[in-house]
Design a protein around this motif. Sequence first.
Motif, PDB file in Angstrom:
ATOM      1  N   GLN A 132      -4.773  12.063 -12.971  1.00 14.66           N
ATOM      2  CA  GLN A 132      -5.412  11.117 -12.063  1.00 14.66           C
ATOM      3  C   GLN A 132      -4.562   9.872 -11.806  1.00 14.66           C
ATOM      4  OE1 GLN A 132      -8.005  11.894 -10.394  1.00 14.66           O
ATOM      5  NE2 GLN A 132      -8.248   9.960  -9.296  1.00 14.66           N
ATOM      6  N   PRO A 133      -4.068   9.183 -12.868  1.00 14.07           N
ATOM      7  CA  PRO A 133      -3.201   8.026 -12.610  1.00 14.07           C
ATOM      8  C   PRO A 133      -1.950   8.404 -11.819  1.00 14.07           C
ATOM      9  CG  PRO A 133      -3.974   8.008 -14.873  1.00 14.07           C
ATOM     10  CD  PRO A 133      -4.358   9.334 -14.281  1.00 14.07           C
ATOM     11  N   GLN A 134      -1.392   9.595 -12.105  1.00 15.56           N
ATOM     12  CA  GLN A 134      -0.208  10.032 -11.368  1.00 15.56           C
ATOM     13  C   GLN A 134      -0.536  10.213  -9.890  1.00 15.56           C
ATOM     14  OE1 GLN A 134       1.583  13.570 -12.949  1.00 15.56           O
ATOM     15  NE2 GLN A 134       3.175  13.649 -11.382  1.00 15.56           N
ATOM     16  N   GLN A 135      -1.708  10.779  -9.598  1.00  8.22           N
ATOM     17  CA  GLN A 135      -2.123  10.941  -8.202  1.00  8.22           C
ATOM     18  C   GLN A 135      -2.332   9.588  -7.541  1.00  8.22           C
ATOM     19  OE1 GLN A 135      -5.616  13.389  -8.587  1.00  8.22           O
ATOM     20  NE2 GLN A 135      -4.454  15.315  -8.513  1.00  8.22           N
ATOM     21  N   GLU A 136      -2.907   8.649  -8.283  1.00  3.99           N
ATOM     22  CA  GLU A 136      -3.120   7.310  -7.742  1.00  3.99           C
ATOM     23  C   GLU A 136      -1.792   6.618  -7.466  1.00  3.99           C
ATOM     24  OE1 GLU A 136      -5.630   5.297 -10.490  1.00  3.99           O
ATOM     25  OE2 GLU A 136      -7.389   6.536 -10.026  1.00  3.99           O
ATOM     26  N   ARG A 137      -0.831   6.772  -8.381  1.00  2.00           N
ATOM     27  CA  ARG A 137       0.493   6.179  -8.160  1.00  2.00           C
ATOM     28  C   ARG A 137       1.167   6.807  -6.951  1.00  2.00           C
ATOM     29  NH1 ARG A 137       0.796   6.572 -13.800  1.00  2.00           N
ATOM     30  NH2 ARG A 137       2.112   8.441 -13.650  1.00  2.00           N
ATOM     31  N   SER A 138       1.011   8.123  -6.831  1.00  2.00           N
ATOM     32  CA  SER A 138       1.600   8.825  -5.689  1.00  2.00           C
ATOM     33  C   SER A 138       0.980   8.349  -4.381  1.00  2.00           C
ATOM     34  CB  SER A 138       1.394  10.330  -5.854  1.00  2.00           C
ATOM     35  OG  SER A 138       1.936  11.036  -4.760  1.00  2.00           O
ATOM     36  N   ARG A 139      -0.340   8.181  -4.381  1.00  3.05           N
ATOM     37  CA  ARG A 139      -1.040   7.705  -3.181  1.00  3.05           C
ATOM     38  C   ARG A 139      -0.599   6.280  -2.837  1.00  3.05           C
ATOM     39  NH1 ARG A 139      -5.826   7.823  -5.046  1.00  3.05           N
ATOM     40  NH2 ARG A 139      -6.089  10.065  -4.780  1.00  3.05           N
ATOM     41  N   ALA A 140      -0.464   5.443  -3.869  1.00  5.47           N
ATOM     42  CA  ALA A 140      -0.043   4.057  -3.642  1.00  5.47           C
ATOM     43  C   ALA A 140       1.377   4.001  -3.088  1.00  5.47           C
ATOM     44  CB  ALA A 140      -0.132   3.262  -4.948  1.00  5.47           C
ATOM     45  N   GLU A 175       1.274   4.934   0.595  1.00  5.46           N
ATOM     46  CA  GLU A 175       0.753   3.833   1.410  1.00  5.46           C
ATOM     47  C   GLU A 175       1.790   2.729   1.588  1.00  5.46           C
ATOM     48  OE1 GLU A 175      -2.868   2.637  -0.447  1.00  5.46           O
ATOM     49  OE2 GLU A 175      -3.957   4.458   0.149  1.00  5.46           O
TER      50      GLU A 175
END
Length: 200
Positions: free
Chosen positions: A6-14, A17
């Motif tokens: 989950q954090p990796q996906q959030e970092r990837s999304r950030a 963006e």
Amino acid sequence: MTAARQPQQERSRATRERLLDECIDMLATQGWSATTVAAVAEAAGASRGAAQHHFPTRESLITAVMEQMFETMTADASAVLADVPDDLDARVAAVVAKAVAIYTGTQFKAALQVWAAAASDPALREVILPLEAKLARAAHRFTVTGLDPTGGHPDAHRLAQVTLDLARGLGLADTLSDDSRRRKQVVATWCGQLVDALSR
């Protein structure tokens, strides 16, 4: 494993963006030639590999930027429509102000660079034309709905198109110098004419 993912996906999304935001700013301020995937990655503080993971080519980056611009513009327009006053003068002023804002902001300046490049690049033009048409339809739909919420005025579509053509022209005038003083006068004059036309 799910918690770690989950954090990796959030970092990837950030990261994605940031790349899109930097791409818009770079297009608007530095132009098409300077806006490469590598340059955008550096400005966004991302590695070239991370940038190419999201956007393998400049074409894919530009396409994503145009799609994001459409989503942002549509969301912003919907927010404006939700708060449009019932009073005709105030409604016209709010709708025209938003139409002008669409074509005088950073996103329009960025899009203008893409459109200019697409004019001499058939492959890019093929990708961009449908997105540009999508943006134009969304802007027209917003303007028609804002000017004529009941859908009963026979000239609403024509008046909306003239409003957008005027806004686009004002946006072009604003690309080289601060045209805000003259733009304010033009907008006030056009709002008055719109109120007269919609009152008939």
